[in-house]
Design a protein around this motif. Structure first.
Motif, mmCIF file in Angstrom:
data_model
loop_
_atom_site.group_PDB
_atom_site.id
_atom_site.type_symbol
_atom_site.label_atom_id
_atom_site.label_comp_id
_atom_site.label_asym_id
_atom_site.label_seq_id
_atom_site.Cartn_x
_atom_site.Cartn_y
_atom_site.Cartn_z
ATOM 1 N N THR A 178 -15.090 12.488 3.798
ATOM 2 C CA THR A 178 -15.284 11.533 2.730
ATOM 3 C C THR A 178 -13.972 11.792 1.401
ATOM 4 O O THR A 178 -13.791 12.098 1.472
ATOM 5 N N ILE A 179 -13.513 11.018 1.945
ATOM 6 C CA ILE A 179 -12.188 10.416 0.871
ATOM 7 C C ILE A 179 -11.792 8.613 0.056
ATOM 8 O O ILE A 179 -12.844 8.277 0.152
ATOM 9 N N GLY A 180 -11.672 9.641 -1.128
ATOM 10 C CA GLY A 180 -11.663 8.226 -2.535
ATOM 11 C C GLY A 180 -10.314 7.882 -3.105
ATOM 12 O O GLY A 180 -9.272 8.887 -2.331
ATOM 13 N N ILE A 181 -9.870 7.181 -2.808
ATOM 14 C CA ILE A 181 -8.480 5.628 -3.797
ATOM 15 C C ILE A 181 -9.219 5.043 -4.600
ATOM 16 O O ILE A 181 -9.647 4.828 -4.782
ATOM 17 N N ARG A 182 -7.743 5.591 -5.643
ATOM 18 C CA ARG A 182 -7.732 5.280 -6.717
ATOM 19 C C ARG A 182 -7.012 4.394 -7.185
ATOM 20 O O ARG A 182 -5.439 4.366 -7.027
ATOM 21 N N ALA A 183 -7.095 3.139 -7.737
ATOM 22 C CA ALA A 183 -6.628 2.182 -8.736
ATOM 23 C C ALA A 183 -7.137 2.467 -9.955
ATOM 24 O O ALA A 183 -8.274 2.243 -10.531
ATOM 25 N N ASP A 184 -5.674 1.941 -10.744
ATOM 26 C CA ASP A 184 -6.050 1.767 -12.099
ATOM 27 C C ASP A 184 -6.367 0.497 -12.922
ATOM 28 O O ASP A 184 -5.813 -0.318 -11.934
ATOM 29 N N ALA A 193 -0.823 16.237 0.391
ATOM 30 C CA ALA A 193 0.454 15.555 0.739
ATOM 31 C C ALA A 193 0.860 15.491 1.599
ATOM 32 O O ALA A 193 2.138 14.103 1.796
ATOM 33 N N ARG A 194 1.266 16.594 2.765
ATOM 34 C CA ARG A 194 1.510 16.209 3.791
ATOM 35 C C ARG A 194 0.638 15.739 4.827
ATOM 36 O O ARG A 194 1.514 14.279 5.232
ATOM 37 N N ILE A 195 -0.166 14.718 4.640
ATOM 38 C CA ILE A 195 -1.273 14.091 5.165
ATOM 39 C C ILE A 195 -0.735 12.881 4.828
ATOM 40 O O ILE A 195 -0.031 11.828 5.572
ATOM 41 N N LEU A 196 -0.530 12.560 3.226
ATOM 42 C CA LEU A 196 -0.101 11.552 2.703
ATOM 43 C C LEU A 196 1.318 11.065 2.699
ATOM 44 O O LEU A 196 1.775 9.382 3.391
ATOM 45 N N GLY A 197 1.796 11.474 2.671
ATOM 46 C CA GLY A 197 3.781 11.733 3.781
ATOM 47 C C GLY A 197 3.799 10.849 5.219
ATOM 48 O O GLY A 197 4.610 10.462 4.980
ATOM 49 N N ASP A 198 3.063 11.958 6.606
ATOM 50 C CA ASP A 198 2.931 11.219 7.203
ATOM 51 C C ASP A 198 2.118 9.963 7.242
ATOM 52 O O ASP A 198 2.751 8.718 8.482
ATOM 53 N N ALA A 199 1.474 9.727 6.149
ATOM 54 C CA ALA A 199 0.949 8.726 6.643
ATOM 55 C C ALA A 199 2.242 6.773 6.210
ATOM 56 O O ALA A 199 2.260 5.803 7.003
ATOM 57 N N ALA A 223 5.804 -5.802 -2.319
ATOM 58 C CA ALA A 223 5.633 -4.288 -1.869
ATOM 59 C C ALA A 223 3.884 -4.603 -1.964
ATOM 60 O O ALA A 223 3.426 -2.939 -1.575
ATOM 61 N N LEU A 224 3.115 -5.507 -2.401
ATOM 62 C CA LEU A 224 2.190 -5.232 -1.489
ATOM 63 C C LEU A 224 1.877 -5.197 -0.382
ATOM 64 O O LEU A 224 0.361 -4.013 -0.126
ATOM 65 N N PRO A 225 2.262 -5.442 0.517
ATOM 66 C CA PRO A 225 1.943 -5.251 2.379
ATOM 67 C C PRO A 225 2.405 -4.027 2.749
ATOM 68 O O PRO A 225 1.652 -3.590 3.270
ATOM 69 N N ILE A 226 3.434 -3.457 2.102
ATOM 70 C CA ILE A 226 3.677 -1.482 1.666
ATOM 71 C C ILE A 226 2.155 -1.287 1.604
ATOM 72 O O ILE A 226 2.159 -0.317 2.414
ATOM 73 N N GLY A 227 2.260 -1.751 0.048
ATOM 74 C CA GLY A 227 1.062 -0.562 -0.047
ATOM 75 C C GLY A 227 -0.332 -0.605 0.516
ATOM 76 O O GLY A 227 -0.693 0.182 1.247
ATOM 77 N N ILE A 228 -0.803 -1.745 1.076
ATOM 78 C CA ILE A 228 -2.476 -2.244 2.032
ATOM 79 C C ILE A 228 -1.858 -1.160 2.994
ATOM 80 O O ILE A 228 -2.782 -0.635 3.325
ATOM 81 N N ALA A 229 -0.543 -1.479 3.997
ATOM 82 C CA ALA A 229 -0.146 -0.934 4.942
ATOM 83 C C ALA A 229 -0.414 0.677 4.734
ATOM 84 O O ALA A 229 -1.061 1.580 5.671
ATOM 85 N N LEU A 230 -0.191 1.228 3.467
ATOM 86 C CA LEU A 230 -0.263 3.134 3.145
ATOM 87 C C LEU A 230 -1.874 2.851 3.431
ATOM 88 O O LEU A 230 -1.405 4.461 4.064
ATOM 89 N N TRP A 231 -2.582 2.363 2.534
ATOM 90 C CA TRP A 231 -3.718 2.747 2.412
ATOM 91 C C TRP A 231 -5.087 2.613 3.956
ATOM 92 O O TRP A 231 -5.022 3.380 4.405
ATOM 93 N N VAL A 232 -4.579 1.110 4.342
ATOM 94 C CA VAL A 232 -5.142 1.267 5.781
ATOM 95 C C VAL A 232 -4.688 2.189 6.785
ATOM 96 O O VAL A 232 -5.352 3.197 7.532
ATOM 97 N N ASP A 233 -3.167 2.724 6.919
ATOM 98 C CA ASP A 233 -2.905 4.094 7.619
ATOM 99 C C ASP A 233 -3.244 4.959 7.586
ATOM 100 O O ASP A 233 -3.332 5.789 8.516
ATOM 101 N N LEU A 234 -3.119 5.140 5.747
ATOM 102 C CA LEU A 234 -3.912 6.703 5.734
ATOM 103 C C LEU A 234 -5.626 7.386 6.129
ATOM 104 O O LEU A 234 -5.752 8.020 6.384
ATOM 105 N N VAL A 235 -6.735 5.840 6.187
ATOM 106 C CA VAL A 235 -7.464 5.649 6.178
ATOM 107 C C VAL A 235 -7.798 5.929 7.891
ATOM 108 O O VAL A 235 -8.629 6.886 8.773
#
Length: 389
Positions: free
Chosen positions: A70-76, A305-311, A367-379
């Protein structure tokens, strides 16, 4: 995953709506309500509001087995007390409030990712989307943690991003260690003896004393700390007196100290106390010091950091990801979350825009589609689901 045109258009509309109606600190009623309404429309499994006073949390469970973490992803969510000067059609409708740090974009990115994940369920495990208030000085992350955020939702790891002007859109930067500094504040009140400006010998001039205190404080960085362990100490406010012909009885100094290590954090606090007190005493004055600890350093955990960097590499390619980014001396309250759980924080390029906290700043919608793709790929990416931690 490349977001489709409809999702990009929707995320852009959400972002601009948030931008037009900025709210401060914990008073994000409209923003939080809008976020919760959107999450409900996406079909999330669970939605909770008023976490940490005004935070919103959504749970999305994957549809594949076996289950993983179970992972959390935060936005402010909060904005800043700044008068916007962009002149954009969607510029702030509230005087002296603006999204000058891109939190509107951070929310839109996470919402876009949640919408996609909730509709596809093509992942194992559970994603907890965290929409946090009061990042801009209110310790909103800490308040959410104190409200049982991680325990209530079973969060085992946590991730966040922040846009960075000056970095090309489509690029990312992170490190496996310190990303951002601790930020502490101090107030120093120099107490002297006021009097007539024509008879300074009958006074203890606190302005003169303050000058010496400020000069001595600058030696902390140059002479008390290791030069390869960065520290920034700034006196940012001096207030004394109101008349031409009166030497005041007191001066108030304000400033900040930014450090990357807890060792230097302790050292700076001790040196500020010692220097202000002793310098004032030399001149027959007194010093009252209030030193307040702010956000701790933001430190990535190496595995995460490696996991996120790989994504990020899967989204932007090797050339688009800096994995050994030098720390910067700004501060971020996501640090509290990283102190409580393993996780990582990453910068996403905002292009050659105005700087953060500037009245002409605007989040770059490209930058929106890039950020969306990052979180989707992380998951959904193989690195996350198969890594042995």
């Amino acid at each position: 995953m490349t977001p489709d045109k409809d999702l990009i258009a929707a995320a852009t509309a959400w972002r601009r709506d948030f931008h037009r109606y900025p709210e401060l600190l914990f008073d994000v009623d409209r923003t939080a309500a809008r976020v919760a309404d959107l999450l409900r429309s996406f079909g999330c499994d669970q939605i909770a509001t008023c976490i940490g006073r005004s935070g919103v949390v959504a749970v999305i469970r994957g549809g594949t087995a076996p289950a993983s973490r179970t992972i959390g992803i935060r936005a402010d969510m909060d904005a800043l007390p700044i008068l916007e000067t962009t002149g954009l059609p969607y510029a702030s409708a509230t005087k002296e409030r603006m999204h000058a740090c891109g939190h509107d974009g951070h929310m839109a990115i996470l919402l876009g990712a949640v919408k996609h994940l909730a509709s596809t369920r093509a992942f194992s495990g559970t994603v907890v989307a965290i929409f946090q208030p009061a990042e801009e000085g209110g310790c909103g992350a800490k308040v959410m943690l104190e409200d049982g955020l991680f325990e209530r939702f079973g969060i085992e790891e946590v991730y966040a991003l922040h846009n960075m002007p000056g970095m090309d859109v489509g690029t990312f930067a992170l490190s496996s260690g310190v990303m951002l500094a601790a930020s502490d504040r101090f107030d120093i009140k120099i107490l002297g003896k006021g009097g007539h400006a024509a008879r300074p010998h009958e006074t203890i001039d606190p302005i003169s004393v303050a000058n010496h205190v400020i000069s001595a404080l600058q030696t902390i960085v140059s002479r008390s700390v290791d030069p390869i362990d960065p520290v920034v100490l700034s006196v940012t406010s001096i207030h004394a007196g109101d008349a031409y012909n009166v030497i005041p009885s007191a001066v108030v100094l304000k400033g900040t100290a930014r450090t990357l290590s807890e060792t230097n954090r302790d050292k700076i606090e001790n040196r500020v106390q010692a220097i202000a007190t002793s310098v004032a005493k030399v001149f027959g004055a007194e010093a009252e010091i209030e030193y307040r600890r702010g956000y701790p350093p933001t430190v990535n955990h190496p595995v995460q950091a490696r996991i996120l960097g790989d994504a990020a590499v899967r989204v932007a390619g090797d050339a688009g990801v800096e994995r050994d980014n030098a720390p910067i001396m700004a501060a971020e309250d996501f640090s509290y979350m990283l102190n409580a759980r393993p996780g990582a924080f990453i910068f996403i390029g905002n292009g050659m825009t105005a700087s953060l906290h500037h009245p002409e700043y605007d989040f770059n919608d490209n930058a929106l589609p890039i950020g969306i793709a990052l979180w989707v790929d992380l998951v959904t990416g193989g690195t996350f689901n198969n890594v042995d931690v």
